[in-house]
Write a protein that holds these residues in place. Structure first.
Motif, short mmCIF file in Angstrom:
data_model
loop_
_atom_site.label_atom_id
_atom_site.label_comp_id
_atom_site.label_asym_id
_atom_site.label_seq_id
_atom_site.Cartn_x
_atom_site.Cartn_y
_atom_site.Cartn_z
N HIS A 164 -101.05 70.33 40.24
CA HIS A 164 -102.60 70.73 41.02
C HIS A 164 -103.29 69.27 40.84
O HIS A 164 -103.94 68.74 42.24
CB HIS A 164 -103.51 71.78 40.39
CG HIS A 164 -103.32 73.24 40.88
ND1 HIS A 164 -102.59 74.02 41.68
CD2 HIS A 164 -102.96 74.37 40.00
CE1 HIS A 164 -102.35 75.04 41.79
NE2 HIS A 164 -102.47 75.08 40.47
N ASN A 165 -103.91 68.75 39.98
CA ASN A 165 -104.32 67.79 39.70
C ASN A 165 -103.89 66.73 38.66
O ASN A 165 -103.19 67.03 37.32
CB ASN A 165 -105.73 67.62 40.07
CG ASN A 165 -106.05 68.83 39.02
OD1 ASN A 165 -106.29 68.80 37.67
ND2 ASN A 165 -107.42 69.88 39.07
N SER A 166 -104.87 66.16 37.97
CA SER A 166 -104.05 65.11 37.34
C SER A 166 -104.22 65.82 35.36
O SER A 166 -103.51 65.52 34.45
CB SER A 166 -105.10 64.33 36.22
OG SER A 166 -106.41 64.90 36.54
N ARG A 167 -105.38 67.31 35.46
CA ARG A 167 -105.33 68.50 34.00
C ARG A 167 -104.60 69.66 34.65
O ARG A 167 -104.53 69.33 33.67
CB ARG A 167 -106.21 67.87 33.75
CG ARG A 167 -107.85 66.72 33.31
CD ARG A 167 -106.98 66.28 32.12
NE ARG A 167 -106.77 67.57 30.93
CZ ARG A 167 -108.40 67.09 30.22
NH1 ARG A 167 -109.13 66.95 30.74
NH2 ARG A 167 -108.57 68.29 29.26
N ASP A 168 -104.52 69.75 35.34
CA ASP A 168 -104.22 71.06 35.88
C ASP A 168 -102.40 71.24 36.48
O ASP A 168 -102.66 70.28 36.82
CB ASP A 168 -104.72 71.68 36.65
CG ASP A 168 -106.92 71.41 36.43
OD1 ASP A 168 -106.59 73.29 35.09
OD2 ASP A 168 -107.31 71.45 36.75
N MET A 169 -102.28 72.31 36.27
CA MET A 169 -100.89 72.88 36.64
C MET A 169 -100.78 74.35 36.73
O MET A 169 -101.65 74.83 36.02
CB MET A 169 -98.92 72.32 35.53
CG MET A 169 -99.58 71.38 35.00
SD MET A 169 -97.80 70.61 33.54
CE MET A 169 -98.32 71.98 32.98
N GLY A 170 -99.90 74.36 37.79
CA GLY A 170 -100.17 75.96 38.16
C GLY A 170 -98.68 76.77 38.28
O GLY A 170 -97.27 75.56 38.12
N GLY A 171 -98.36 77.51 38.31
CA GLY A 171 -96.58 78.12 37.89
C GLY A 171 -96.59 79.60 38.07
O GLY A 171 -97.58 80.04 38.48
N LEU A 172 -95.89 79.98 38.54
CA LEU A 172 -95.48 81.37 38.26
C LEU A 172 -94.24 82.16 37.63
O LEU A 172 -93.40 81.47 36.66
CB LEU A 172 -94.33 81.60 40.21
CG LEU A 172 -93.35 83.15 40.29
CD1 LEU A 172 -93.27 83.21 42.34
CD2 LEU A 172 -92.89 83.39 39.36
N PHE A 173 -95.07 82.73 36.73
CA PHE A 173 -94.81 84.00 35.97
C PHE A 173 -94.58 85.37 36.89
O PHE A 173 -95.31 86.02 36.86
CB PHE A 173 -94.27 83.13 34.31
CG PHE A 173 -95.56 83.31 33.69
CD1 PHE A 173 -96.39 82.07 34.12
CD2 PHE A 173 -96.24 84.41 33.79
CE1 PHE A 173 -97.46 81.63 33.56
CE2 PHE A 173 -97.96 83.97 33.43
CZ PHE A 173 -98.11 82.98 33.20
N LEU A 174 -93.01 86.34 35.57
CA LEU A 174 -93.62 87.66 36.70
C LEU A 174 -93.68 88.34 35.42
O LEU A 174 -93.47 87.85 34.07
CB LEU A 174 -91.92 88.27 37.08
CG LEU A 174 -91.44 87.05 38.11
CD1 LEU A 174 -90.14 87.49 37.97
CD2 LEU A 174 -91.74 87.27 39.02
N PRO A 175 -94.90 90.00 35.77
CA PRO A 175 -94.73 90.57 34.32
C PRO A 175 -94.08 90.72 33.80
O PRO A 175 -93.74 91.53 32.76
CB PRO A 175 -95.84 91.46 35.25
CG PRO A 175 -95.24 91.61 36.57
CD PRO A 175 -94.82 90.09 37.03
N THR A 176 -92.54 90.75 35.01
CA THR A 176 -91.15 91.46 33.28
C THR A 176 -90.84 89.91 33.02
O THR A 176 -89.73 90.24 31.76
CB THR A 176 -89.88 91.76 34.37
OG1 THR A 176 -89.96 90.91 35.67
CG2 THR A 176 -90.97 93.25 34.53
N GLN A 177 -90.92 89.26 32.55
CA GLN A 177 -90.40 87.72 32.33
C GLN A 177 -91.78 87.85 30.88
O GLN A 177 -92.58 88.14 30.29
CB GLN A 177 -90.74 87.18 32.95
CG GLN A 177 -89.83 86.77 33.96
CD GLN A 177 -90.29 85.52 34.88
OE1 GLN A 177 -91.16 84.78 35.35
NE2 GLN A 177 -88.81 84.50 35.04
#
Lengths: 476, 91
Positions: A164-177
Motif C-alpha cells: 500500500h505504502n512504505s509501511r503497509d501491505m494488504g492481502g487476501l486470506f480466506l476464512p477457510t485457510q
C-alpha cells in the motif's frame, strides 16, 4: 543433499539449463512480469534478472522458480527428467516422515536490518506483475508465517501481499485457510494484532511445503524438513518470537491489525484471470525488514497454465487428498491434479467395487476445506496423468445427465472466475462430479463397450507378434 | 506538466464532481515509489474543461481495466495513513 537456500537451487537449475541470466537492465514496472509470463507460455528457462531499473547493483529478481516438473524434480534432488508420477509419489512418501526444524543463532537473512522508522518497502524492487493489478505485489513466491494465539502451532502459507505504502501491505486470506482460522476466529475476535513474518526467496521446498493444506495444529516447517530430508534452519525474528528460515532472501516482520480493512487487489491470480474484485481486506503493518546482501526477490507471475502455482497446487493438493482417501480405504489406483487445470480438477482412478463409489469419493473430497470445483472419477484402466485418456473418458463414459452430479451450495471464494460477481464476493461456490466409471449393474460382456486400443482389442498372441516384429515393419 | 494518479471505481456515482471528498489514489509519478497509495481530500471533474488546473486522474474498474478517458483531480490536502473501509466479508 537438499538445497540450503534459494541461491544453491538457482545454481543447480542453471547447470540443468533451466535458468537464463538477464544482464540487460529490466524495469520492475511490468517489464519483468511480462518476461516471466512469456517464459512460462513458451516453456523457456526461468529468467534471473541481474539489474533492476532504479535499484542498486546487486538487487536481483528471479522469476518462475518452480514452473515445471523438471524444476520440481531438481528441487527434490531427483533426476531432472523424472516422470511427474514418480516425483509426486516421492513427495507423498517423504511427506509421511516430517522432520522438525532446528534453531540457529545466526543466518544470512540478518545481513541487513531495518527496524521502525528505517522500514521502507520501496527499498526492495517489488514488481508490478500484471497491468491492472491493485499495486506492487512484493510477495508472490514466499510464505507468510503466523503463530497461533493459544498454541505452538505455526502456519506457513503462500498468501499474496501487495504494497500500500512504505509501511503497509494488504492481502487476501480466506476464512477457510489456516491464516484465516488464526486471524478471524482468534486474534481479531479478541481485538489483538496478529504477529506475522514473511519469508521471500526461501529454499524451494519450504516454499512448496507452504502451499500444502497441512492442517490445523500441524507445522509446515516439519513437512518441509521431511520433503527436504533435512531440517529447515530457523532463526528468531527481530520484533517477535516467530522463527523464520535463516537462509531466506528477505524477511518482512510486523502485525496484521484487527478490524482494519483497506482496499486490496485486484491481482492476476492462479486461476489464469484477474477475477477477484478490489475489496476491503486485512492490513499488514510492517515493523522490520531484514535481507541478505545482494537480495534476490523471487517472483511467481500467476496466470494461465503452466506456472509455479499450477505445479504447487498439483503436488500439494494431490498429497492432501491422497492422504484423506487412503485413510478412508478407498480402492484408489491413481490421483492427479492436472496442472493444466489450475488446481480446480482432481482426477481419481478407482477400482469401482460398489455402486456410487464415485459419489462417495467426491463427497469425501468436498468434505475437505479446499473447494475443488471439478472431480473426475475414472476406472482404473485410465491413466490419470494422461490428460488425453482423461478427456476421452469424460466424453465417452460420463453420461451427460446421469453421470454429472452438481453440488449447488459449495464453499466458493473470490478468485473463481465462473462465479458471478455477487457469488465471488460472498464465497458462494458450486462443484460438480463427473462419474466416468462403468455402472456395476451393466452386464460386462453385453453392455460395457470394449475399448478399441492396441492393448485391449487385439488377442494377446497378435499383440506379441506385432511387438516382436515391430522393427521388422520399419519402426524404430 | 500535470501529475498523474489513478483510483479504482466501478460506480461513478460514488465520485461526485465538484465536491470535496476523501479518496485513496495511487501516485503514478515515475520512480521507485510509483503506485504509492495516498489518501487525499480532493475535488474531481470528469473532464479537463471543468477543472483546468487539475492533475490527471485515471480511473480503473475494480477488476483493473482502465477506463479510456481520464478525469481531473485537484488535491486540497493529504491525510496520514490508509483509507479504512467497512469490512464486507472475510475475503
Amino acid at each position: 543433499m537438499p538445497f540450503r537456500d534459494n541461491r544453491e537451487y538457482i545454481e543447480a537449475l542453471e547447470k540443468a539449463g533451466e535458468v537464463v541470466r538477464v544482464a540487460q537492465e529490466v524495469d520492475w514496472d511490468l517489464e519483468a512480469g511480462a518476461i516471466i509470463r512469456r517464459s512460462y507460455e513458451l516453456k523457456l528457462p526461468a529468467p534471473f534478472f541481474q539489474k533492476i531499473k532504479g535499484y542498486p547493483k546487486g538487487f536481483r529478481m528471479f522469476g518462475g522458480p518452480l514452473a515445471n516438473f523438471r524444476r520440481l524434480a531438481i528441487a527434490m534432488d531427483m533426476p531432472a527428467d523424472s516422470h511427474p508420477g514418480a516425483i509426486l509419489d516421492e513427495y507423498h512418501k517423504r511427506a509421511q516422515h516430517p522432520i522438525k526444524p532446528v534453531i540457529v543463532k545466526d543466518g544470512p537473512c540478518k545481513e541487513n536490518v531495518r527496524i521502525g522508522d528505517q522500514v521502507d518497502l520501496y527499498e526492495l524492487p517489488a514488481p508490478m506483475v500484471h497491468d491492472g493489478d491493485g499495486g506492487r505485489y512484493i510477495s508472490t513466491w514466499h510464505f507468510v508465517l503466523t503463530k497461533d494465539m493459544d498454541s505452538d502451532w505455526v502456519n506457513w502459507g503462500m498468501y499474496r501481499q501487495m504494497i500500500h505504502n512504505s509501511r503497509d501491505m494488504g492481502g487476501l486470506f480466506l476464512p477457510t485457510q489456516d491464516i484465516g482460522v488464526m486471524y478471524y476466529r482468534k486474534y481479531e475476535a479478541n481485538n489483538i494484532p496478529m504477529p506475522f513474518a514473511t519469508a521471500i526467496g526461501p529454499d524451494p521446498i519450504s516454499a512448496l511445503a507452504s502451499c500444502a493444506s497441512y492442517g490445523v495444529g500441524r507445522n509446515e516447517a516439519d513437512l518441509a524438513g521431511g520433503i527436504r530430508r533435512a531440517p529447515v534452519e530457523l532463526i528468531k525474528c527481530e520484533t517477535s518470537d516467530i522463527l523464520v528460515p535463516a537462509h531466506a532472501e528477505i524477511i518482512i516482520e510486523g502485525e496484521v491489525l484487527p478490524y482494519k480493512r483497506v482496499d486490496e487487489g485486484p491481482f492476476g491470480e492462479y486461476t489464469g484471470y484477474r477475477s477477484s474484485p478490489r475489496m476491503p481486506r486485512p492490513v499488514y503493518r510492517v515493523k522490520a525488514i531484514t535481507f541478505r546482501n545482494d537480495p534476490i526477490l523471487t517472483v511467481a507471475n500467476m496466470g494461465v497454465p503452466l506456472d509455479d502455482a499450477d505445479i504447487c497446487l498439483s503436488v500439494c493438493g494431490r498429497t492432501d487428498i491422497k492422504t484423506i482417501l487412503d485413510n478412508y480405504g478407498f480402492p484408489i489406483t491413481g490421483i492427479h491434479l492436472p496442472p493444466e487445470c489450475s488446481g480446480h480438477m482432481i482426477v481419481v482412478a478407482v477400482q469401482a467395487k460398489y455402486t456410487n463409489i464415485a459419489s462417495h469419493i467426491a463427497n469425501a473430497i468436498w468434505g475437505t476445506k479446499l473447494p475443488y470445483p471439478y472431480i473426475v472419477v475414472v476406472d482404473s484402466d485410465v491413466d490419470p496423468y494422461n490428460i488425453t485418456e482423461v478427456l476421452h473418458a469424460i466424453v465417452t463414459k460420463c453420461h451427460p445427465v446421469r453421470g454429472i452430479r452438481a453440488q449447488e451450495f459449495a464453499v466458493g471464494h473470490p478468485l473463481l472466475p465462473f462465479l458471478s460477481l455477487e457469488e465471488r464476493m460472498w464465497g458462494k461456490g458450486a462443484a460438480v462430479l463427473l462419474d466416468c466409471t462403468w455402472p456395476l449393474d451393466w452386464p460386462k460382456e453385453i453392455a460395457i463397450p470394449r475399448k478399441a486400443s492396441f492393448k485391449e482389442i487385439y488377442p494377446k498372441e497378435i499383440q506379441e507378434k506385432v511387438l516382436n516384429n515391430w522393427k521388422n515393419y520399419g519402426y524404430k | 506538466m500535470p501529475k498523474e494518479y489513478d483510483t479504482f471505481v466501478d460506480d461513478l456515482s460514488t465520485l461526485p464532481e465538484g465536491k470535496e471528498l476523501i479518496l485513496a489514489i495511487r501516485d503514478l509519478a515515475p520512480g521507485n515509489r510509483k503506485y504509492d497509495t495516498r489518501v487525499v481530500k480532493a475535488i474531481l471533474a470528469s473532464s479537463a474543461n471543468k477543472l483546468p488546473e487539475g492533475d490527471i486522474l485515471w480511473l480503473r474498474y475494480q477488476r483493473g481495466s482502465l477506463r479510456p478517458e481520464p478525469w481531473r483531480i485537484k488535491i486540497i490536502d493529504e491525510r496520514e495513513g490508509l483509507l479504512l473501509k467497512e469490512k464486507v466479508y472475510d475475503t
